[in-house]
Write a protein that holds these residues in place. Structure first.
Motif, PDB file in Angstrom:
ATOM      1  N   GLU A   1     -13.145   4.396   2.736  1.00 28.30           N
ATOM      2  CA  GLU A   1     -12.306   5.421   2.113  1.00 28.30           C
ATOM      3  C   GLU A   1     -10.994   5.595   2.867  1.00 28.30           C
ATOM      4  N   VAL A   2     -11.028   5.455   4.182  1.00 25.11           N
ATOM      5  CA  VAL A   2      -9.801   5.558   4.978  1.00 25.11           C
ATOM      6  C   VAL A   2      -8.800   4.498   4.525  1.00 25.11           C
ATOM      7  N   LEU A   3      -9.293   3.279   4.293  1.00 28.25           N
ATOM      8  CA  LEU A   3      -8.410   2.203   3.858  1.00 28.25           C
ATOM      9  C   LEU A   3      -8.249   2.134   2.340  1.00 28.25           C
ATOM     10  N   ARG A   4      -8.986   3.004   1.637  1.00 28.31           N
ATOM     11  CA  ARG A   4      -8.927   3.035   0.172  1.00 28.31           C
ATOM     12  C   ARG A   4      -9.360   1.706  -0.439  1.00 28.31           C
ATOM     13  N   ILE A   5     -10.470   1.182   0.045  1.00 27.84           N
ATOM     14  CA  ILE A   5     -10.988  -0.081  -0.463  1.00 27.84           C
ATOM     15  C   ILE A   5     -12.462   0.068  -0.810  1.00 27.84           C
ATOM     16  N   GLU A   6     -12.968  -0.919  -1.528  1.00 28.71           N
ATOM     17  CA  GLU A   6     -14.380  -0.963  -1.882  1.00 28.71           C
ATOM     18  C   GLU A   6     -15.144  -1.732  -0.798  1.00 28.71           C
ATOM     19  N   PRO A   7     -16.427  -1.475  -0.641  1.00 26.03           N
ATOM     20  CA  PRO A   7     -17.223  -2.210   0.347  1.00 26.03           C
ATOM     21  C   PRO A   7     -17.279  -3.721   0.097  1.00 26.03           C
TER      22      PRO A   7
ATOM     23  N   THR B   1     -14.664  -5.567  -0.644  1.00 30.68           N
ATOM     24  CA  THR B   1     -13.334  -6.124  -0.411  1.00 30.68           C
ATOM     25  C   THR B   1     -13.383  -7.225   0.648  1.00 30.68           C
ATOM     26  N   MET B   2     -12.710  -8.330   0.356  1.00 27.78           N
ATOM     27  CA  MET B   2     -12.656  -9.471   1.272  1.00 27.78           C
ATOM     28  C   MET B   2     -11.753  -9.152   2.465  1.00 27.78           C
ATOM     29  N   ILE B   3     -12.006  -9.812   3.591  1.00 30.48           N
ATOM     30  CA  ILE B   3     -11.245  -9.570   4.810  1.00 30.48           C
ATOM     31  C   ILE B   3      -9.752  -9.830   4.601  1.00 30.48           C
ATOM     32  N   SER B   4      -9.407 -10.865   3.842  1.00 33.72           N
ATOM     33  CA  SER B   4      -7.989 -11.153   3.606  1.00 33.72           C
ATOM     34  C   SER B   4      -7.311 -10.003   2.862  1.00 33.72           C
ATOM     35  N   GLU B   5      -8.022  -9.380   1.947  1.00 31.35           N
ATOM     36  CA  GLU B   5      -7.478  -8.234   1.220  1.00 31.35           C
ATOM     37  C   GLU B   5      -7.369  -7.009   2.126  1.00 31.35           C
ATOM     38  N   ILE B   6      -8.322  -6.852   3.034  1.00 33.65           N
ATOM     39  CA  ILE B   6      -8.288  -5.725   3.966  1.00 33.65           C
ATOM     40  C   ILE B   6      -7.028  -5.798   4.814  1.00 33.65           C
ATOM     41  N   LYS B   7      -6.679  -6.987   5.248  1.00 34.53           N
ATOM     42  CA  LYS B   7      -5.477  -7.172   6.054  1.00 34.53           C
ATOM     43  C   LYS B   7      -4.230  -6.770   5.266  1.00 34.53           C
ATOM     44  N   THR B   8      -4.180  -7.133   4.001  1.00 39.05           N
ATOM     45  CA  THR B   8      -3.041  -6.785   3.153  1.00 39.05           C
ATOM     46  C   THR B   8      -2.936  -5.272   2.981  1.00 39.05           C
ATOM     47  N   VAL B   9      -4.058  -4.624   2.720  1.00 38.93           N
ATOM     48  CA  VAL B   9      -4.080  -3.170   2.564  1.00 38.93           C
ATOM     49  C   VAL B   9      -3.662  -2.493   3.865  1.00 38.93           C
ATOM     50  N   TYR B  10      -4.193  -2.975   4.967  1.00 38.96           N
ATOM     51  CA  TYR B  10      -3.860  -2.414   6.279  1.00 38.96           C
ATOM     52  C   TYR B  10      -2.357  -2.486   6.525  1.00 38.96           C
ATOM     53  N   ARG B  11      -1.765  -3.623   6.286  1.00 35.90           N
ATOM     54  CA  ARG B  11      -0.323  -3.773   6.504  1.00 35.90           C
ATOM     55  C   ARG B  11       0.482  -2.823   5.627  1.00 35.90           C
ATOM     56  N   SER B  12       0.032  -2.623   4.398  1.00 34.18           N
ATOM     57  CA  SER B  12       0.721  -1.684   3.502  1.00 34.18           C
ATOM     58  C   SER B  12       0.644  -0.256   4.035  1.00 34.18           C
ATOM     59  N   LEU B  13      -0.537   0.126   4.505  1.00 30.81           N
ATOM     60  CA  LEU B  13      -0.712   1.478   5.028  1.00 30.81           C
ATOM     61  C   LEU B  13       0.059   1.689   6.330  1.00 30.81           C
ATOM     62  N   VAL B  14       0.125   0.658   7.158  1.00 32.23           N
ATOM     63  CA  VAL B  14       0.866   0.767   8.418  1.00 32.23           C
ATOM     64  C   VAL B  14       2.341   1.035   8.148  1.00 32.23           C
ATOM     65  N   LYS B  15       2.866   0.425   7.110  1.00 33.75           N
ATOM     66  CA  LYS B  15       4.278   0.626   6.766  1.00 33.75           C
ATOM     67  C   LYS B  15       4.571   2.079   6.406  1.00 33.75           C
ATOM     68  N   VAL B  16       3.567   2.785   5.952  1.00 36.87           N
ATOM     69  CA  VAL B  16       3.742   4.187   5.558  1.00 36.87           C
ATOM     70  C   VAL B  16       3.351   5.143   6.683  1.00 36.87           C
ATOM     71  N   TYR B  17       2.279   4.836   7.397  1.00 40.42           N
ATOM     72  CA  TYR B  17       1.702   5.796   8.340  1.00 40.42           C
ATOM     73  C   TYR B  17       1.934   5.499   9.817  1.00 40.42           C
ATOM     74  N   HIS B  18       2.706   4.474  10.127  1.00 39.43           N
ATOM     75  CA  HIS B  18       2.989   4.203  11.538  1.00 39.43           C
ATOM     76  C   HIS B  18       3.689   5.419  12.134  1.00 39.43           C
ATOM     77  N   PRO B  19       3.303   5.830  13.353  1.00 37.20           N
ATOM     78  CA  PRO B  19       3.884   7.045  13.960  1.00 37.20           C
ATOM     79  C   PRO B  19       5.409   7.024  14.068  1.00 37.20           C
ATOM     80  N   ASP B  20       5.990   5.847  14.246  1.00 38.94           N
ATOM     81  CA  ASP B  20       7.452   5.768  14.324  1.00 38.94           C
ATOM     82  C   ASP B  20       8.111   6.097  12.992  1.00 38.94           C
ATOM     83  N   LEU B  21       7.357   5.942  11.912  1.00 37.98           N
ATOM     84  CA  LEU B  21       7.909   6.201  10.581  1.00 37.98           C
ATOM     85  C   LEU B  21       7.503   7.564  10.030  1.00 37.98           C
TER      86      LEU B  21
END
Length: 78
Positions: A14-20, A22-42
């Motif tokens: 739920e934190v990553l907004r994915i289904e159980p 979800t493939m690892i390659s997709e998790i990486k893509t989702v993670y990168r998208s979320l980092v662009k929004v939630y990184h502390p510098d931003l």
């Protein structure tokens, strides 16, 4: 796009907004998208970023993910 209560009573999925399933390659893509929004510098909010990062670290590692998934199963049984 506010994060849906990362880590507050929800699963790492739920934190990553994915289904159980979800493939690892997709998790990486989702993670990168979320980092662009939630990184502390931003965003100035390090707590959400930490939850996202911790979820990614667990779910992107096949062994850690398997252990986590088993913990979810045992929690549901109780």
């Amino acid at each position: 796009m506010p994060l849906m209560a990362p880590g507050t009573g929800g699963s790492l999925y739920e934190v990553l907004r994915i289904e159980p399933t979800t493939m690892i390659s997709e998790i990486k893509t989702v993670y990168r998208s979320l980092v662009k929004v939630y990184h502390p510098d931003l965003s100035g909010n390090g707590r959400d970023f930490t939850k996202i990062h911790n979820a990614y670290e667990t779910l992107s590692d096949p062994k850690a993910r398997a252990v986590y998934d088993m913990s979810l199963v045992s929690t549901r049984r109780q």
